[in-house]
Design a protein around this motif. Structure first.
Motif, PDB file in Angstrom:
ATOM      1  N   PRO A  84       0.882  -1.104   0.079  1.00 32.92           N
ATOM      2  CA  PRO A  84       0.359   0.159  -0.005  1.00 32.92           C
ATOM      3  C   PRO A  84       0.944   1.315  -0.046  1.00 32.92           C
ATOM      4  O   PRO A  84       1.844   1.412   0.380  1.00 32.92           O
ATOM      5  CB  PRO A  84      -0.659  -0.191   1.335  1.00 32.92           C
ATOM      6  N   GLY A  85       0.265   2.336  -0.554  1.00 35.71           N
ATOM      7  CA  GLY A  85       0.866   3.355  -0.575  1.00 35.71           C
ATOM      8  C   GLY A  85       0.405   4.575   0.220  1.00 35.71           C
ATOM      9  O   GLY A  85      -0.357   4.360   0.902  1.00 35.71           O
ATOM     10  N   LYS A  86       1.163   5.763   0.185  1.00 37.86           N
ATOM     11  CA  LYS A  86       0.751   7.188   0.866  1.00 37.86           C
ATOM     12  C   LYS A  86      -0.613   7.556   0.203  1.00 37.86           C
ATOM     13  O   LYS A  86      -1.053   7.226  -0.814  1.00 37.86           O
ATOM     14  CB  LYS A  86       1.942   8.072   0.767  1.00 37.86           C
ATOM     15  N   GLU A  87      -1.030   8.403   1.063  1.00 34.67           N
ATOM     16  CA  GLU A  87      -2.237   9.089   0.473  1.00 34.67           C
ATOM     17  C   GLU A  87      -2.160   9.709  -0.888  1.00 34.67           C
ATOM     18  O   GLU A  87      -0.744  10.203  -0.938  1.00 34.67           O
ATOM     19  CB  GLU A  87      -2.560  10.289   1.654  1.00 34.67           C
ATOM     20  N   PRO A  88      -2.905   9.561  -1.649  1.00 38.82           N
ATOM     21  CA  PRO A  88      -2.570  10.228  -2.953  1.00 38.82           C
ATOM     22  C   PRO A  88      -1.939  11.548  -3.363  1.00 38.82           C
ATOM     23  O   PRO A  88      -1.104  11.681  -4.140  1.00 38.82           O
ATOM     24  CB  PRO A  88      -3.939   9.905  -3.558  1.00 38.82           C
ATOM     25  N   CYS A  89      -2.594  12.500  -2.327  1.00 37.04           N
ATOM     26  CA  CYS A  89      -2.134  13.804  -2.452  1.00 37.04           C
ATOM     27  C   CYS A  89      -0.626  13.841  -2.028  1.00 37.04           C
ATOM     28  O   CYS A  89      -0.029  15.002  -2.160  1.00 37.04           O
ATOM     29  CB  CYS A  89      -3.148  14.748  -1.563  1.00 37.04           C
ATOM     30  N   GLU A  90       0.059  12.900  -1.382  1.00 40.29           N
ATOM     31  CA  GLU A  90       1.483  13.070  -1.091  1.00 40.29           C
ATOM     32  C   GLU A  90       2.236  12.435  -1.851  1.00 40.29           C
ATOM     33  O   GLU A  90       3.391  12.419  -1.976  1.00 40.29           O
ATOM     34  CB  GLU A  90       1.345  12.314   0.220  1.00 40.29           C
ATOM     35  N   ARG A  91       1.700  11.666  -2.927  1.00 45.71           N
ATOM     36  CA  ARG A  91       2.792  11.042  -3.918  1.00 45.71           C
ATOM     37  C   ARG A  91       3.415  12.012  -5.010  1.00 45.71           C
ATOM     38  O   ARG A  91       2.672  12.910  -5.481  1.00 45.71           O
ATOM     39  CB  ARG A  91       1.770   9.847  -4.393  1.00 45.71           C
ATOM     40  N   VAL A  92       4.598  11.582  -5.124  1.00 43.50           N
ATOM     41  CA  VAL A  92       5.387  12.418  -5.928  1.00 43.50           C
ATOM     42  C   VAL A  92       5.957  11.552  -7.429  1.00 43.50           C
ATOM     43  O   VAL A  92       6.463  12.215  -8.123  1.00 43.50           O
ATOM     44  CB  VAL A  92       6.414  13.210  -5.692  1.00 43.50           C
ATOM     45  N   GLY A  93       5.572  10.352  -7.243  1.00 39.59           N
ATOM     46  CA  GLY A  93       5.742   9.493  -8.462  1.00 39.59           C
ATOM     47  C   GLY A  93       7.092   8.724  -8.413  1.00 39.59           C
ATOM     48  O   GLY A  93       7.322   8.232  -9.446  1.00 39.59           O
ATOM     49  N   GLY A  94       7.597   8.634  -7.233  1.00 37.90           N
ATOM     50  CA  GLY A  94       8.706   7.762  -7.284  1.00 37.90           C
ATOM     51  C   GLY A  94       8.475   6.706  -6.247  1.00 37.90           C
ATOM     52  O   GLY A  94       7.263   6.447  -5.855  1.00 37.90           O
ATOM     53  N   GLN A  95       9.476   5.857  -6.145  1.00 35.80           N
ATOM     54  CA  GLN A  95       9.162   4.524  -5.100  1.00 35.80           C
ATOM     55  C   GLN A  95       8.901   4.812  -3.776  1.00 35.80           C
ATOM     56  O   GLN A  95       8.306   4.133  -3.034  1.00 35.80           O
ATOM     57  CB  GLN A  95      10.507   3.840  -5.139  1.00 35.80           C
ATOM     58  N   GLU A  96       9.349   6.075  -3.444  1.00 32.26           N
ATOM     59  CA  GLU A  96       9.121   6.474  -1.934  1.00 32.26           C
ATOM     60  C   GLU A  96       7.570   6.860  -1.694  1.00 32.26           C
ATOM     61  O   GLU A  96       7.224   6.565  -0.741  1.00 32.26           O
ATOM     62  CB  GLU A  96       9.734   7.872  -1.787  1.00 32.26           C
ATOM     63  N   ASP A  97       6.917   6.807  -2.738  1.00 31.73           N
ATOM     64  CA  ASP A  97       5.163   6.787  -2.815  1.00 31.73           C
ATOM     65  C   ASP A  97       4.833   5.711  -1.820  1.00 31.73           C
ATOM     66  O   ASP A  97       3.774   5.599  -1.227  1.00 31.73           O
ATOM     67  CB  ASP A  97       4.590   6.898  -4.084  1.00 31.73           C
ATOM     68  N   THR A 145       0.869  -5.224  10.202  1.00 26.80           N
ATOM     69  CA  THR A 145      -0.567  -4.945  10.230  1.00 26.80           C
ATOM     70  C   THR A 145      -0.937  -3.711   9.147  1.00 26.80           C
ATOM     71  O   THR A 145      -0.130  -2.596   9.483  1.00 26.80           O
ATOM     72  CB  THR A 145      -1.328  -4.654  11.489  1.00 26.80           C
ATOM     73  N   HIS A 146      -1.674  -3.835   8.078  1.00 24.20           N
ATOM     74  CA  HIS A 146      -1.775  -2.789   7.230  1.00 24.20           C
ATOM     75  C   HIS A 146      -3.218  -1.994   7.657  1.00 24.20           C
ATOM     76  O   HIS A 146      -4.085  -2.525   7.754  1.00 24.20           O
ATOM     77  CB  HIS A 146      -2.141  -3.416   5.854  1.00 24.20           C
ATOM     78  N   PRO A 147      -3.161  -0.695   8.046  1.00 24.44           N
ATOM     79  CA  PRO A 147      -4.177  -0.093   8.684  1.00 24.44           C
ATOM     80  C   PRO A 147      -5.304   0.230   7.493  1.00 24.44           C
ATOM     81  O   PRO A 147      -4.742   0.072   6.343  1.00 24.44           O
ATOM     82  CB  PRO A 147      -3.873   1.378   9.167  1.00 24.44           C
ATOM     83  N   ALA A 148      -6.583   0.464   7.720  1.00 20.81           N
ATOM     84  CA  ALA A 148      -7.358   0.571   6.853  1.00 20.81           C
ATOM     85  C   ALA A 148      -7.650   2.153   6.808  1.00 20.81           C
ATOM     86  O   ALA A 148      -7.991   3.042   7.702  1.00 20.81           O
ATOM     87  CB  ALA A 148      -8.781   0.142   7.344  1.00 20.81           C
ATOM     88  N   LYS A 149      -7.256   2.894   5.665  1.00 22.02           N
ATOM     89  CA  LYS A 149      -7.297   4.390   5.668  1.00 22.02           C
ATOM     90  C   LYS A 149      -8.394   4.677   4.427  1.00 22.02           C
ATOM     91  O   LYS A 149      -8.855   4.086   3.709  1.00 22.02           O
ATOM     92  CB  LYS A 149      -5.982   4.889   4.805  1.00 22.02           C
ATOM     93  N   PRO A 150      -8.795   6.024   4.808  1.00 20.83           N
ATOM     94  CA  PRO A 150     -10.032   6.474   4.119  1.00 20.83           C
ATOM     95  C   PRO A 150      -9.869   6.035   2.533  1.00 20.83           C
ATOM     96  O   PRO A 150     -11.003   6.153   1.807  1.00 20.83           O
ATOM     97  CB  PRO A 150     -10.340   7.853   4.377  1.00 20.83           C
ATOM     98  N   TRP A 151      -8.668   6.520   1.821  1.00 18.15           N
ATOM     99  CA  TRP A 151      -8.579   6.385   0.483  1.00 18.15           C
ATOM    100  C   TRP A 151      -8.237   4.920  -0.011  1.00 18.15           C
ATOM    101  O   TRP A 151      -8.265   4.560  -1.039  1.00 18.15           O
ATOM    102  CB  TRP A 151      -7.281   7.193   0.011  1.00 18.15           C
ATOM    103  N   GLN A 152      -8.607   3.929   0.744  1.00 12.53           N
ATOM    104  CA  GLN A 152      -8.075   2.426   0.504  1.00 12.53           C
ATOM    105  C   GLN A 152      -9.482   1.751   0.325  1.00 12.53           C
ATOM    106  O   GLN A 152     -10.240   2.190   1.037  1.00 12.53           O
ATOM    107  CB  GLN A 152      -7.114   2.040   1.329  1.00 12.53           C
ATOM    108  N   PRO A 153      -9.505   0.896  -0.388  1.00 15.45           N
ATOM    109  CA  PRO A 153     -10.616   0.027  -0.678  1.00 15.45           C
ATOM    110  C   PRO A 153     -11.087  -1.030   0.617  1.00 15.45           C
ATOM    111  O   PRO A 153     -12.147  -1.620   0.634  1.00 15.45           O
ATOM    112  CB  PRO A 153     -10.607  -0.659  -1.916  1.00 15.45           C
ATOM    113  N   TRP A 154     -10.117  -1.346   1.340  1.00 12.65           N
ATOM    114  CA  TRP A 154     -10.443  -2.379   2.420  1.00 12.65           C
ATOM    115  C   TRP A 154     -11.053  -1.723   3.616  1.00 12.65           C
ATOM    116  O   TRP A 154     -10.681  -0.514   3.775  1.00 12.65           O
ATOM    117  CB  TRP A 154      -9.147  -3.266   2.949  1.00 12.65           C
ATOM    118  N   HIS A 155     -11.763  -2.446   4.467  1.00 14.82           N
ATOM    119  CA  HIS A 155     -12.445  -1.866   5.424  1.00 14.82           C
ATOM    120  C   HIS A 155     -12.041  -1.977   6.916  1.00 14.82           C
ATOM    121  O   HIS A 155     -12.835  -1.454   7.847  1.00 14.82           O
ATOM    122  CB  HIS A 155     -13.896  -2.198   5.325  1.00 14.82           C
TER     123      HIS A 155
END
Length: 236
Positions: A113-126, A173-183
């Protein structure tokens, strides 16, 4: 005394730096009495004589493909007692099209899983997220992980599909974030072992980049995993 034989197989996606990553562990293997052979492809797996003489396979091959004869040779060697280990995509995201390989390893990368979409810059660090590696009761006692405390990383966090035959030493453990499809939060194995015939398999999912491999906790787990997976006297 007969020296133990380690086979290092590396290749696949260059983003995981298979040459530089495996080079980190060659001094450890040699200082622990292994004669090391390095191969840049999986063709060696089809060499029955070579595989029968190998005590440990360290694989770092992300994605890529494997032929039927190569996979049959690897599987037969593990069943006969050859140890098999690796980290991150080099073992848990190898040969996606081979169900028999997935059956051997017991777990398969699904996503990180990646960062919140608004924080992504296009690199692996996303895809770098802070997360914990948390040891199970078994992991607190197992030779590969005993004495290592839960620790934190900021790197790719593998979400793994797996079966119940693996022995899970640590989870994440992967948390459920508002921008992700799992609940709800999802817990994945982060470090596991698997008995396969007379062989031992060890998978360590952290290891995306060299700095993660040089983390003392990650490196200790990988190195102990090499020793534990190596062919035992009872499997000779």
């Amino acid at each position: 005394m007969t020296r133990k034989k380690a086979l290092v197989v590396r290749g696949g996606w260059e983003g995981h730096q298979p040459v530089r990553a495996t080079e980190l562990f060659l001094p450890f293997l040699r200082s622990n009495g292994y004669a090391v052979r390095i191969e840049e492809s999986t063709d060696v797996y089809a060499d029955a004589a070579e595989m029968a003489a190998t005590d440990l396979v360290v694989q770092c091959v992300t994605m890529s493909q494997i032929g039927a004869e190569q996979l049959a040779g690897l599987s037969a060697a593990v069943v006969s007692g050859t140890g098999f280990t690796g980290w991150h995509g080099g073992i848990a995201d190898s040969f996606r099209a081979s169900s028999d390989y997935l059956h051997l390893v017991g777990g398969q990368f699904a996503t990180h899983p990646g960062k919140e979409p608004c924080e992504r810059v296009g690199g692996q660090e996303d895809n770098y997220l802070p997360h914990g590696i948390n040891f199970t009761e078994l992991g607190r006692e197992h030779p590969v992980t005993a004495g290592i405390e839960d620790f934190e990383l900021n790197t790719e966090q593998y979400w793994v599909l797996h079966d119940d035959l693996i022995d899970v030493l640590a989870t994440t453990t992967h948390p459920a974030k508002p921008w992700q499809p799992w609940h709800r939060p999802v817990t994945s194995p982060a470090i596991w072992t698997r008995r396969w015939g007379a062989g031992r398999v060890v998978v360590t999912t952290p290891g995306h980049s060299l700095d993660v491999l040089e983390n003392p906790n990650v490196r200790t787990v990988i190195e102990r995993g090499m020793l534990w997976a190596t062919r035992t006297a009872s499997a000779s």
